[in-house]
Structure formats: structure tokens, C-alpha cells
Design a protein around this motif. Structure first.
Motif, PDB file in Angstrom:
ATOM      1  N   ALA A 190       0.866  -1.180   0.000  1.00 14.46           N
ATOM      2  CA  ALA A 190       0.000   0.000   0.000  1.00 14.46           C
ATOM      3  C   ALA A 190       0.897   1.223   0.000  1.00 14.46           C
ATOM      4  O   ALA A 190       1.806   1.343   0.830  1.00 14.46           O
ATOM      5  N   LEU A 237      -3.110   7.639   1.475  1.00 16.97           N
ATOM      6  CA  LEU A 237      -3.117   6.384   0.743  1.00 16.97           C
ATOM      7  C   LEU A 237      -3.544   6.676  -0.705  1.00 16.97           C
ATOM      8  O   LEU A 237      -4.627   7.177  -0.946  1.00 16.97           O
ATOM      9  N   GLN A 280      -2.773   0.675  -3.992  1.00 17.04           N
ATOM     10  CA  GLN A 280      -2.334  -0.531  -3.310  1.00 17.04           C
ATOM     11  C   GLN A 280      -2.479  -1.727  -4.232  1.00 17.04           C
ATOM     12  O   GLN A 280      -3.212  -1.701  -5.219  1.00 17.04           O
TER      13      GLN A 280
END
Length: 1014
Positions: free
Chosen positions: A138, A145, A148
């Protein structure tokens, strides 16, 4: 040095040269895409490029020391708020790692800070390329984020492995970029290592790098797909053997291997976990290697059955079995064995291919050597790339050379096999050609005497002066029909020979099936003579055209209908059509003898017939079947003995303005100059031509051939329209296509001939074929001449002009003859009139002067040049009649009474001296035959659509036998020339005749109608 050694050295040099070329291309590829040697390295988690300008074309490798936190997934948002990263257990790892190590830590965090140039734009777009990480990752950029692969977790239940690469594009406004990469691996015993380079650069640079990879992969994919498709087509249509499908699978497996190697996420749609995804990719990898070895074994001729191949196949089978049953931890251990098996097997077949090439030294084996060299070059560089960890775009040229070798070998072997086959069948072809030559020669030799016999028989049959009995004449007609049937047989032999030799070419265009059907019906009428057969078509008017050669479609229908008539003594033959799968399906159903299964099984064999006692040689159905297949259709037969047969075939439907070849007018003739001779008696007149064809394009082409200064051309597309137009004007020529829907060209000619003779209205028919049955059908139905398609523009114009000139010359003669008949004056009428004038000169000079005045008007009107015209105004004709009646009243006094019953304001044209002739006939042959004389009434009545002109007398009437002759149009008597002449002109101009009603000793009424649209 021997010749063999020189040849071996030459071929060896060829192998070396090819290998050098392949190596050079690979080195050029590396030199272009390898990064520069002065790229920076990461140190202790810092990648410092603040003193370096980041170019749009440059891709940086984030190699070097990354901070690594084993057993810990750092929170990117709180990493700087809780405690410093140094308080965590922290190590450094070099990326890419050379050797993977076994570790108990199943998850961890990689971290790297990139220090950017302060002069870099604040909104500059960057990109990061993360390789396949074992087995989930990830990516966080500046605490967020962003992407991933799989699902990173701290326990095996929540973890999901995928190991797929991914690329992220982002915009950074800060002077540094904080990259955090969470990894976890609960699928294998290997630590969370990153053994491939992480790429970083501007978005345009990464996109360019990615585009090269995509194009290379697309090139490889297209090559493999095309070869797989080619193998499939060969299996389906050329060589349906299982070995061909082996090639298809063999091309698809390397394609799958390349796609999976490029992006592991491709197999995620199968919803497999990491273990089975790994096993599937390994099996595909082994399968692609195995089928390459199998390819080479098939292609190698000398070493095709080498025992080593069996051993290799056993190893591949064992490897596939172990891949399925062993756990992944074991598979990671023996994976290196698979690579060794791959290399050894490839090198083995490469050596065999090069050895066979050097030993046989054939051109076909040279292509196998090229395939082997491309494969060996790929193996060597794959090994070099794995050692030095090159991160460059996929190299497609090895596959290209391998496929060039395969295709070159196949084409060369194809031509070699073709040459061998040609040699093997040469003798059979020669013998078969001798047989066909004999048949063709015999048919051509028979054609001439047969044609002479038919022509001589037809001339005897048509001679009105022959003294044949009725039975003998009927037998002669049967003899002529048999001769024509023989011509069908001879044509079949010639066409069968052309079909076998492949010399029969189609000229396809849009064709109306309705037109062909009705035309062929009329061509075959003579065969149905003596049989109670009714032929009809139910094909709807709106049925679309088909794509066909008109000439050959006529032949197909002619053969099939001729066959149906031959086997049907009484009943019906029906043609219908419908559409199925974008094809026209045409059915020919008869109520004839039918056929059993045994006869149907032999129908399409040469020289087979449905009945052994029948005429012909059994080629009609076979030729029709071959012609239909050349059009892309099929022919089928369903028959029940004693109930009839259903013969049906398919033809492709026309789409849009399809026209494969314009075969209606010969292209080379379109601009041929034609010398115009003004000396022709028709040079200054504009002639009216009526053209009838159901194809507007053909009408346009033909119309363009006739100069508008000389010809007024009218075109119509149906027989019904032609019949309407014919009534509206006088025509000098009618050009009719033989194949018209519902009312064929032949039937239209018959209808026209009911009103016009061959000399009154010439007809030129257009036929698709120059066969005797086509020409006979045209002449038998009343055509003056014919022109075959493709039409020569010169021939069409010359034949048309010849018919027009002939009609004009004949009409000139008829006009002169008619004028003489119209202007003739009985000598006694002149003598008696002059005597009357002389008598009046002594007793009544005023009446004499008046009589001379009317006599002069009568003579002037009788000899007026306007009498040569087709029609004259009614008032002029009435002036002539009044003068004539005045003279007769002066002569006969109370014996002749005249009544006039004429409506006002009638303005029409009538044939010249038509009314005067009827009045003269009523006086001379009606009222003056009685001693007490009588009354003549001239009656002209105006109706809505016509004017009725009648001459009524109360004279002696007409004898019934003479009346029958007049109404039948017979020329057997010398009396009544004026009546017949007037009747002929009315029929020619208005398509109607005189209506004569007469009763002996009571009187006669003669009437004719003048349509108002004339």
C-alpha cells in the motif's frame, strides 16, 4: 576445398550474421533505454535531488538505502505527532534487494523522503512506479493512501496477496515528497523484500516509459494473436487435424505468459488467491515452453522422432503435476529447476534446428534456423537481464524474428508441397484435359450441322406456301424442338468443360430475380407445347435484388425449369422466394414424377440422370449447382416419388449500390466516335426512342449513347409503364430488355405486336446471352433485331439507326401510297361534275359560279400537301366534306339529303380524308343505290374523354359477308379500299378500329372515336 565444405561455411556465416544482427538490435535497445550512470542513490532514507533539475524525459531509479520498520505498519498521519520515527525499531534496506531472505516478520514499512529542487514548479506532476511486491503493498504519498496491490494487514485473515505492479500520478506542492510503503506477506516464507526497482520521475517521463512497454506488449500480443487465428482458420477450413490446434494453443500460451509477466493483476478476474494465481502463472509459463518445444519437433524433419523429446515432455508433465500438488513454499524452492528445464530444452531444440539447417542446407530449414536464433538470443538476454536487473521496456524483436521464421517456414513448405502435388497430379490433369478436349471438340463439331438442321426445319415450318399435312407440320415442329434441346446439351458440355478448367468467370451486379423468372418462362413456352403445365411465380414485387451474373442466372433458371418441365407431363410449376440469413432462397416446385433417395444421391454426379430413359447427358443440374456455388450459394433438392420435387437454391442479397463489374455496356466502347452521315433521309428529324429496363442505371447508360439533338429518348422501368407510354405518342423504335418482372420483355413484345406490325414499330431486344434459344425466343415473339450484353455502344447505335431508317423509308412509301389512295378521284366524278357545270352555264350562271367555287375548294383540299400528315384539324376536314357534299347535292338534287349534327366548340385533330371517305362510301354504296335516294347524317358528338364521329345513312346496307371481311381486316376483296385504308390509319394512330353497324335495306352507321389526349 570441397563444394560441401564451402556451402557449410557459407551457411555458418549466415547463422553468425543473423546472430550479430539480433545482438546489435538488443544492444541498441539497451543503449537507448538504460538510465545514465550519474543517477543519485538514496542514503539513510533520503533521496536528495534538490540540486538536480528533473527533466521530462528522465526516469530516476529510487535505488539505495530505504528506511525499513520490520513488524510495524507506521501511521502516515500520526508518524510525526506521536514520537519520532527513530524511537521505532528501524533498519535500512537496499532496494532492489539482490537476495531474498527467510524472515518471521510478515509485515513492515518502507520509507523514503525525496528532496526536490526548490526551483521546481509548485504544481508539477510526478509519478511513481511500484513493482510487484511480495505479496501485498500500500503506497502513501505525504500521508495519504494513493494506491495498493492486494490488501496489507497484520494478520493472515485480513491479508490478501496480489503482487501486481501499479503506477501513481500526483501533483506535489511541497519541496519534498514523503513516500511510505506498507508491505505484508503471509503467503510465502520469504521476507517482505523488494527485488525490483522503484521508478520516479515526471508524469510525462513515466508515461513515455509506460507507453514503450505498452506498445511492445501490444506488438507481441498482435503477432501471437494473428498466428493463433491463422492456425485456427487452417484447422477449420484447410487441414482439420489436431496438430494444427496444438499450434493455436501454443501461440496463446506465450501470449498469456507475457501478459501475466507484465501485470499480475490480469488474472485477478478469476478471483484466485495468491497461491493459486502463482500456480496458474507457473503452469502457463511451463505450457508456453512445452508447446514451443513441440512446435520445433513438428517442424524438424530429420530429428522429428528424437528420443530426447520424449524425455523433455516427461519432465514438463512432471513439473506441471508438482506445481498443482506441492505447497507454495516448495514451489519457490524448485522454481529454479523449472528455469533450468526451460533453458536446457530451448537450447536443445536450437542446436537441433541449427544442425538440421547445416546438414540439409535447404531454404525451408533456414527459416527454422532463424526461429532458433531468435529464441536463443532471447534466452541469453533474459539471463543477462536477471543478473544485472535492467529496468528497461519490454523487447519485442525476438518474438518478431521467431514469428518471421515460423511464417517463412510455413510459406516455403507450402510452395514446396504445392510443387510436389503439381507434379503428382500432372498426369491426371493431362488425361482429364484430353477427355474434356474430346467432349468440347465433339460438341463444337456437332453444333454446326445441328444448327443447320434446326434452321432448315424452321424455314420449312414457317413457309406459308408449303403443302404439309397438319400431322406432318406438327411432327416437323417436334423435330425442331428436339434439335433445340440438343443445343442445350451441347451448351452444357461446353460449360462443364469451362467449369472444370476454371475458365468460367462471373460478372456480378444487382439483378432483379423477378425479371429473370418471367423472361425464362417465356423462353420455355415452346417446350410446354402439348403439356398441360401452368408456370407461375409468387415472388413479390418488393423482393430485393440479388448479386449475380445475369447471364448465368438465366442459365441456372433455364436448366432447372427445363428439368422440371421434362419430368412434369401435367400440373404446375411454381417459383417462390423468401429471405433467410441475408440470402435469397428461390424455390422451384413442380408436380411431376419426383425422385427416390437413390436417384437424388446421384443427381449431382457428372453424366447422371434422374431417369435412364431420358434425353440429355445429365449435366444440367451439376452445372447449375456449380454456378450457384460460384455465386456463394447452395443448391438443394427435396423430392417425393410421384408427388413432385422442390429444387431450391440461395443467392446473396444485394446491399446498396453493389456493382462488382459494370458489364451492361462495354467500357472501351463508351467514347467511340461514330461518323454521322447527313445524307441519310432521316438526318434532320428527331426520332423518338422508348427504352424499357428495370434497372435505372442501365437506362441512364444507354440513354447517354444517343445524342439529344437527334433522338428524344424516353425511359421506363416496367412493362406496365411501357404499355401506357406507347399509347401517348408515335415511336420510331422500342428497345426492350428481355428480362423484365411480371410481364417479361418477350411478353411485352407480343402485346405490342397485337397493335403494331414489324414494319410499323421496330423493336430491338437486349438479351443476356447469345445462345440460340435466346435469339429464337426474341424473334419468335416479334423482335426485329437483338443485341447481347455486355452491350457494345457502337453496335447498339448502328442497329438502332438501321431499324429507324428502315421504318422511316417504309413509312415514306406508305404515306405516299396512302396519299394516293386519299387523293384519288373517280374519273366519272370529275366528268359528271364538269357536265353539271356546263349545264348550269346555260340555265343558271349564279349556281354555276357557286358550284365551280366549291369544286375548286374540293380539288384544293384533296391535293393539299397536309394530307401527308398524321392528323389535320377537324375544321379542315369538314371544309372538304362540305365541298364534296355541295357538289353531290347539285348533281343529284332531291335524291340526296344531308343532315348535320355537330356539337359546338369541338377542337380536335383527325386523320386526313377519313371523314370524307366515309361520307363518299355512304353516298355511293348506300343512298344512291336506292331509286328514291336517301339521307346522310354527319354526326360529331363531344364526350368527356373522346369525340365520337359517325356517318349514318338509310341506304341499302352492307351484305353480312362483306361486313365480316371489313371487320376482320381481310384484303381478299378489291372493294372497300377507302374503308380499309381509314380503318388501318385509325388502328395505327389510336389503337382502335371502325365500328360498323349495318342492316340490309335499312342503312349503315360507321363510327370512330378520337381520344382527347391525342
Amino acid at each position: 576445398m570441397s563444394l560441401l565444405k564451402k556451402t557449410t561455411i557459407r551457411h555458418s556465416l549466415f547463422i553468425i550474421l543473423i546472430f550479430i544482427v539480433l545482438t546489435t538490435l538488443r544492444l541498441l535497445w539497451l543503449a537507448y533505454f538504460l538510465p545514465t550512470s550519474d543517477q543519485p542513490l538514496a542514503k539513510k532514507g533520503i533521496f536528495d535531488i534538490h540540486n538536480q533539475q528533473l527533466f521530462d524525459e528522465e526516469v530516476l531509479n529510487l535505488d539505495g538505502e530505504w528506511l525499513y520498520y520490520p513488524g510495524l505498519l507506521l501511521d502516515p498521519l500520526n508518524i510525526d505527532n506521536s514520537k519520532s520515527p527513530q524511537s521505532f525499531k528501524q533498519t535500512t534496506r537496499t532496494i532492489p534487494m539482490r537476495d531474498s531472505e527467510v524472515s518471521t516478520q510478515r509485515y513492515g514499512t518502507y520509507r523514503l523522503k525525496i528532496l526536490l529542487n526548490h526551483n521546481a514548479p509548485k504544481d508539477h506532476r510526478y509519478a511513481v512506479r511500484i513493482p510487484a511486491v511480495s505479496t501485498a503493498s500500500a503506497l502513501y504519498i505525504n500521508g495519504k493512501l494513493v494506491d495498493q496491490s492486494g490488501k496489507v494487514a497484520t494478520d493472515s485473515q485480513n491479508h490478501k496477496g496480489q503482487a501486481a505492479p501499479y503506477t501513481l500520478y500526483f501533483t506535489n506542492k511541497q519541496p519534498e515528497i514523503d513516500i511510505i510503503l506498507h508491505v505484508s506477506n503471509f503467503d510465502t516464507s520469504i521476507s517482505n523484500s523488494i527485488d525490483k526497482r522503484i521508478l520516479f520521475g515526471s508524469a510525462s517521463a513515466i508515461e513515455h516509459h509506460q507507453m514503450i512497454n505498452d506498445l511492445s506488449l501490444a506488438t507481441i500480443s498482435i503477432i501471437l494473436i494473428l498466428f493463433a487465428l491463422f492456425s485456427t482458420l487452417v484447422f477449420l477450413f484447410i487441414y482439420p487435424k489436431p496438430i494444427v490446434l496444438l499450434f493455436t494453443v501454443g501461440f496463446l500460451l506465450p501470449l498469456a505468459d507475457e501478459l501475466i509477466s507484465y501485470d499480475q493483476s490480469i488474472i485477478t478476474w478469476l478471483h484466485l488467491d495468491y497461491v493459486w494465481s502463482f500456480k496458474l502463472s507457473t503452469i502457463i509459463y511451463l505450457g508456453s515452453s512445452f508447446f514451443f518445444i513441440q512446435f520445433m519437433r513438428v517442424l524438424l524433419v530429420k530429428y522429428h522422432n528424437a528420443k530426447s523429446f520424449k524425455r523433455l515432455f516427461a519432465f514438463y508433465g512432471l513439473s506441471a503435476f508438482l506445481t498443482v500438488v506441492l505447497p507454495i513454499s516448495w514451489l519457490l524452492v524448485i522454481n529454479s529447476f523449472y528455469y533450468i528445464l526451460y533453458v536446457v530444452s530451448f537450447l536443445f531444440v536450437v542446436v537441433l534446428a541449427l544442425k538440421e539447417y547445416l546438414e540439409n542446407q535447404k531454404q525451408s530449414t533456414a527459416f527454422i534456423a532463424l526461429t532458433a536464433l531468435g529464441t536463443m538470443n532471447g534466452i541469453i538476454w533474459a539471463y543477462i537481464k536477471s543478473i544485472y536487473d535492467f529496468d528497461i521496456p519490454m523487447y519485442p524483436f525476438d518474438y518478431l524474428f521467431v514469428m518471421l521464421g515460423f511464417s517463412g517456414y510455413w510459406f516455403k513448405r507450402f510452395f514446396e508441397n504445392k510443387a510436389q502435388i503439381n507434379q503428382l497430379i500432372a498426369k491426371l490433369q493431362k488425361d482429364d484435359a484430353l477427355k474434356d478436349e474430346f467432349l468440347s471438340s465433339s460438341s463444337q463439331k456437332l453444333w454446326d450441322p445441328m444448327n443447320k438442321m434446326v434452321t432448315l426445319g424452321q424455314s420449312i415450318y414457317d413457309n406459308p406456301n408449303n403443302k404439309l399435312m397438319a400431322d406432318d407440320k406438327q411432327n416437323l415442329k417436334h423435330l425442331i424442338d428436339i434439335g433445340r434441346s440438343m443445343s442445350f446439351t451441347l451448351n452444357d458440355i461446353l460449360d462443364f468443360t469451362r467449369l472444370k478448367e476454371g475458365n468460367l468467370h462471373l460478372h456480378k451486379k444487382n439483378v432483379s430475380i423477378q425479371s429473370i423468372v418471367y423472361g425464362v418462362f417465356d423462353m420455355l413456352r415452346f417446350i410446354t407445347s402439348g403439356k398441360q403445365i401452368h408456370m407461375n411465380s409468387t415472388i413479390p414485387r418488393a423482393f430485393p435484388n440479388v448479386v449475380a451474373d445475369e447471364n448465368r442466372l438465366i442459365q441456372i433458371l433455364f436448366n432447372l425449369l427445363h428439368n422440371a418441365i421434362k419430368y412434369t407431363s401435367a400440373g404446375s410449376i411454381k417459383i417462390s422466394a423468401h429471405i433467410e440469413n441475408n440470402m435469397a432462397v428461390i424455390h422451384i416446385r413442380d408436380t411431376g414424377l419426383g425422385m427416390d433417395d437413390d436417384i437424388q444421391s446421384r443427381l449431382f454426379s457428372p453424366y447422371e440422370q434422374g431417369n435412364d430413359n431420358n434425353d440429355g447427358i445429365g449435366l444440367g443440374l451439376l452445372i447449375s449447382k456449380k454456378l450457384i456455388e460460384l455465386h456463394g450459394g447452395t443448391l438443394r433438392i427435396h423430392s417425393i416419388p410421384n408427388k413432385g420435387s422442390d429444387v431450391y437454391f440461395t443467392l446473396p442479397l444485394a446491399e446498396g449500390e453493389f456493382n462488382e463489374e459494370q458489364s451492361y455496356i462495354e467500357k472501351e466502347d463508351l467514347h467511340l466516335p461514330i461518323e454521322e452521315h447527313n445524307s441519310s433521309p432521316t438526318a434532320e428529324k428527331q426520332f423518338k426512342i422508348l427504352m424499357v429496363d428495370d434497372d435505372p442505371v442501365n437506362l441512364t447508360i444507354m440513354r447517354s449513347l444517343f445524342a439529344t439533338s437527334e433522338y428524344a429518348v424516353t425511359t421506363v422501368t416496367s412493362s406496365e409503364m411501357a404499355l401506357e407510354v406507347l399509347q401517348q405518342d408515335d415511336w420510331d423504335l422500342v428497345i426492350i430488355d428481355a428480362m423484365l418482372p411480371y410481364i417479361s420483355g418477350y411478353a411485352l413484345i407480343e402485346i405490342i405486336r397485337e397493335h403494331y406490325s414489324l414494319l410499323e414499330l421496330p423493336i430491338l431486344i437486349l438479351t443476356a446471352r447469345n445462345y440460340s434459344e435466346d435469339v429464337f425466343a426474341g424473334s419468335a415473339h416479334g423482335a426485329n433485331d437483338y443485341v447481347t450484353k455486355p452491350i457494345s455502344s457502337l453496335e447498339l447505335k448502328v442497329r438502332s439507326r438501321a431499324l429507324i431508317d428502315l421504318k422511316y423509308s417504309i413509312n415514306q412509301r406508305l404515306h405516299l401510297e396512302t396519299a394516293w389512295l386519299q387523293a384519288q378521284i373517280q374519273p366519272h366524278f370529275l366528268f359528271n361534275t364538269l357536265n353539271s357545270i356546263a349545264s348550269l352555264s346555260t340555265i343558271d350562271t349564279d349556281r354555276m359560279i357557286d358550284l365551280m367555287h366549291h369544286f375548286g375548294e374540293y380539288l384544293h383540299a384533296s391535293f393539299d400537301v397536309r394530307n401527308l400528315q398524321r392528323v389535320v384539324p377537324l375544321k379542315d376536314e369538314l371544309e372538304l366534306v362540305r365541298s364534296y357534299l355541295y357538289i353531290n347535292q347539285q348533281r343529284f338534287g332531291n335524291l340526296l339529303n344531308i343532315e348535320w349534327d355537330i356539337d359546338d366548340n369541338i377542337n380536335i385533330d383527325i386523320p386526313p380524308i377519313s371523314l370524307q371517305t366515309l361520307v363518299e362510301n355512304a353516298i355511293r354504296h348506300g343512298v344512291l343505290k336506292q331509286e328514291e335516294g336517301g339521307t346522310v347524317c354527319v354526326r360529331i358528338k363531344d364526350f368527356s374523354d373522346h369525340v365520337a364521329v359517325s356517318v349514318v345513312d338509310d341506304g341499302v346496307g352492307i351484305d353480312p359477308s362483306i361486313l365480316d371481311e371489313l371487320q376482320s381486316g381481310s384484303n381478299s376483296t378489291n372493294d372497300g379500299v377507302g374503308i380499309r385504308n381509314t380503318d388501318l390509319r385509325l388502328k395505327r394512330i389510336y389503337r382502335q378500329r371502325l365500328q360498323i353497324k349495318s342492316t340490309l335495306n335499312e342503312g349503315t352507321t360507321v363510327t370512330f372515336h378520337i381520344p382527347k389526349n391525342k
